[in-house]
Design a protein around this motif. Sequence first.
Motif, short mmCIF file in Angstrom:
data_model
loop_
_atom_site.label_atom_id
_atom_site.label_comp_id
_atom_site.label_asym_id
_atom_site.label_seq_id
_atom_site.Cartn_x
_atom_site.Cartn_y
_atom_site.Cartn_z
N LEU A 243 6.27 -2.96 8.32
CA LEU A 243 7.01 -2.67 7.09
C LEU A 243 6.05 -2.46 5.92
N HIS A 244 4.97 -3.19 5.92
CA HIS A 244 3.99 -3.02 4.85
C HIS A 244 3.39 -1.63 4.91
N ARG A 245 3.14 -1.17 6.12
CA ARG A 245 2.65 0.21 6.29
C ARG A 245 3.70 1.21 5.83
N GLN A 246 4.96 0.93 6.13
CA GLN A 246 6.01 1.85 5.71
C GLN A 246 6.11 1.89 4.19
N TYR A 247 5.83 0.78 3.55
CA TYR A 247 5.80 0.77 2.08
C TYR A 247 4.70 1.69 1.60
N GLY A 248 3.54 1.62 2.26
CA GLY A 248 2.45 2.52 1.92
C GLY A 248 2.84 3.97 2.12
N SER A 249 3.56 4.23 3.21
CA SER A 249 4.05 5.59 3.47
C SER A 249 4.96 6.07 2.36
N ALA A 250 5.80 5.16 1.88
CA ALA A 250 6.71 5.51 0.79
C ALA A 250 5.92 5.85 -0.47
N LEU A 251 4.85 5.10 -0.73
CA LEU A 251 4.01 5.39 -1.90
C LEU A 251 3.39 6.78 -1.76
N LEU A 252 2.88 7.05 -0.56
CA LEU A 252 2.22 8.33 -0.33
C LEU A 252 3.20 9.48 -0.48
N ALA A 253 4.38 9.31 0.08
CA ALA A 253 5.40 10.36 -0.01
C ALA A 253 5.79 10.61 -1.46
N MET A 254 5.86 9.54 -2.23
CA MET A 254 6.24 9.64 -3.63
C MET A 254 5.18 10.40 -4.41
N ILE A 255 3.91 10.12 -4.12
CA ILE A 255 2.82 10.83 -4.79
C ILE A 255 2.88 12.30 -4.43
N ALA A 256 3.10 12.59 -3.16
CA ALA A 256 3.14 13.98 -2.72
C ALA A 256 4.28 14.73 -3.38
#
Lengths: 515, 494
Positions: free
Chosen positions: B371-384
């Motif tokens: 889930l922590h990785r998925q949070y990171g994924s969400a951050l990355l998607a948001m930046i993109a």
Amino acid sequence: MPVHVQPYRWSGHSPRVRVERAVEGRVLSSIRAGRDAVLVGARGMGKSVALRAADTALSADGWRVVRFDGPPADATVAACQRRLADALSLADNDPDALIRRFLDGADGAAGVNGLCLMYDEIEKYPDGVRRPWLDALATIGRGEPRFRVVAAGGVATYLLDHIAGSTFTSRADRHLLSPFSLAELAQLVAGASEDEWLAASEVDAVYSLSGGHPALCTYALESLWNTSPDVRPVAEIFHVFQRDQREFLRQYAAHTRHASLSDAPERLMSAIEAHEGAVPVSVLIAVTAGCSLPWDQLLDLYLASGLLVWSQDPTVDPVPISLIPSVLPRPARVEEGSADPAERLRVDLLSPLGTVHLSAPDFFHRRVTGAGRAEYGLVPEATFTVVLRAALEARGWTAERETLLRAGRTDLKVERVGHEGNAIIEVKIWGRNDYETAHNQVCSYAGAESWGVHVVMIADRAVTEEEYEAAVLTGQMFDRRTPPNLLAGAWRVAGTSQDGAALHVEHWLVRVPRR
Amino acid sequence: MSDFLDQNLLRLEVELPWARAAFDQLGHDGFTITDARRIVQRSWLVRAAIPPRLQQRFGLAPELHAAVVERLQARDVSRAYDEAVHSDLRVDTDLMLVIGPNAEMPAQVARVPGHGQRVAWIPPFTPLEGHLAHSLPRQDLFDERNPVRGAAVIGRRMERTALRQRLDAGGATAVLGLRKVGKTTLAHAVIDQTDSSTLVAWVDLQRVTVQDLLRGTISDLAGQLGLLLRDDRPGLPNDPLERLKALVNRATVRQKRVCIVIDEFDLFFEGDNAPRAEPLRTFFGLLRGLSQDGASLALLLLGRDPALLSAPRMGAATNPLLGWVREYWLGPMSQNGANDLLHQIGRRVGIEVTAVTQAAAYGETGGHPLLHRQYGSALLAMIAESGGFQELALVDSTPHTERALKQFRSSQAVRDVGAEVSTLLGERYPQAREIAVELTHEHAPTVWEIYGRDTEAQRILTNFGLLLADGSLVPWLRWYLARFLPSPTVRRAG
């Protein structure tokens, strides 16, 4: 009408004319990113076509793709293993060793870039086979990005989980098939011929009645290819479909139902109808109590069945959801309710009428006026009739269209097992044809055996109750009622049947606004 | 450089003359070639030390693998990864540089599957730092749902040390925890660092597809040990269990330690293929006997349910696991480990995850690794979404964290993990689920106020990492249960 070779074949998986769907790209992205994929869709939503497209793309990338269209004859894990070994032309009892030998070039030659196994129709695998087999494959793929698995099916894709979870489903990307958009349908039509072989109004009619369901759209186009819509109206085509393709509809329903869902699907559909376009989370939780799936997964399942659209955002409350009107069978509560068939029909008729109101934009199409101008207008009456017929039949009624009764053909004659007699439903569009004489018309069809008589008036503009009474009920004895939720008007009007019997006709005014 | 390495590099440049310019640029960029080996004709695998500044900037391991090829093949990428895993954490397992001769190489790289990020580098071989800064953010390294290995394992230092000590001491250990909390990753992280004096036989019970799960497992273990010992002396019994025993004894004679790892051990006790109790007792009894009779044997079980290990009887006799297997509960990552994960992978994909966002992420996920990785994924998607990749885009503001939270909670992974946990608790630990549901209420009292202290159900929730130190439920689960399960009624203790 074109006389070229038939470009459509609704029952095939290799269409000559096809529309590239976004979901195909998403499946490929998953595989290339090193993740397995689950492709969810009910019967006819295009799973097999999507798998074939992915197969073609991966093969071009140097992957070896093996597709299995159902379980082996002996549906066991051992048989799945043997079948895999046969497909790879290797002899090995252990799938792990088998797959590694294949990837590393069993015959000494260079191995392929990857191996992708595609399992279609996983509904057909026994529970005790599909989960352990897919989990075994997923475990092999965990450390091996060159090996990927795609599983396609309907409700079975949500039932792979064990109480301890499933390695396959817990790590795979889930991709939902969705109905064609109107633009995609138009693309499918245009792809068959450079000439405009089907008028925009007919494309809209196909869309309205199919809800964009790919197989239904293709069925209609196949029927229309060498037939003029004047000779065979679109509504009639879908009427024939409902009559002749019961096995398809049965299989479609099987993809969306399972005992573990309890009656949650029916309660969910009722809740969506009752809440205009947005359902509170508390209601969704309540209607899915006792269901093996949480409400978001149930909504996804029915999105991938072409029955509804929803935002797929579980963080909002209420959740925007709307039903897609079409001839597809929808889970519907067949409640015991009243023993009086007239009362029961009233309840079962009002529900789809509410849906028609909520789905208003789906009932507009482009047409060319007599002056040659293009404008948007309501679809023909027959379209509404077909939708109502499908809804009533889903609730256990027998509904026939265009039955000859006394003075003419009624739009719908409705019967129910265990009750003698019938009900008559006449559908009219405000401002068209002989809408003002609807009441007398329906009385002319009724007889002593008619325990229910209904006029459904569809209006694409705001019609006041006074306007309705002035236009349709002049000279009649009527009782204006409080309209049910989502309807614009309701009356109980005295009438006389053809054979002199007194009767009451229920008039329902349904607003179908252009939004 | 050694003479051997020099000679290999010369051979490489003769075979692939266009590669010389790449090596010149690598040298200019501060990289040092540490190894070069020919795989097949016109296909080489090179290892290079990364300048510390770039290690820091991109969160890289000390070295990377570079494939120098005219045509990239998937099995070469796979081979390079296997070597990286066993490189004692020196070689980055999440990055492979592919040095190729022309503009076709990026498309080839995109078609070839592999772990982590694969970056094509072609003439005119621009400075690698800029090239990595441009290329790395386009591949989401956060979204990894499988066990990771080698240098890709971030955090869990205490856990690695503790597990290593247990294995060194011999005996039997069961690593217990929720699905995807990192049990397999942890076991690999320890096992991959063992030296050649330890022979490791690893079976994941999900991979055993034969009808007789136990016999298949024993045969697999014996097969692995036989290969590792490279002992083809005659006299090994045909019976798989006797064969396994004989191989363990031969290993002991040769002063080798044996480590047997059984992943998903719960399948021995549940499901349609679960073995009968008597043969299972015989198997575990043998292992215990070997361990206690002088063989240097360690048993490592990975799974979820401790009750299976501590049941007093297995079939008609005493459970051989009782009193022998020690439980080791693996909960979420520590806050430091979780912060490191976001920070390190964030640098790899071009985002600077600062303290505020790290705290918000940990506050939501409680440190659950996936889930922590998925949070990171969400951050990355948001930046993109917000305008593409900028150099080290900062993620440190309330709007960012609010949007990331929404995206995180909407993700399939969060909903799937929530459904799994909810189902597991409901089926196996109903009291624990009852507590969890009660704690979803917005103004719920603490678990101690409701139920008093130290009940078995509370221990289950604590062991699974679902109950925080203050007696509240970990936020992501609280949100999931409130969103998808019926509202609780609040109870009081007593």
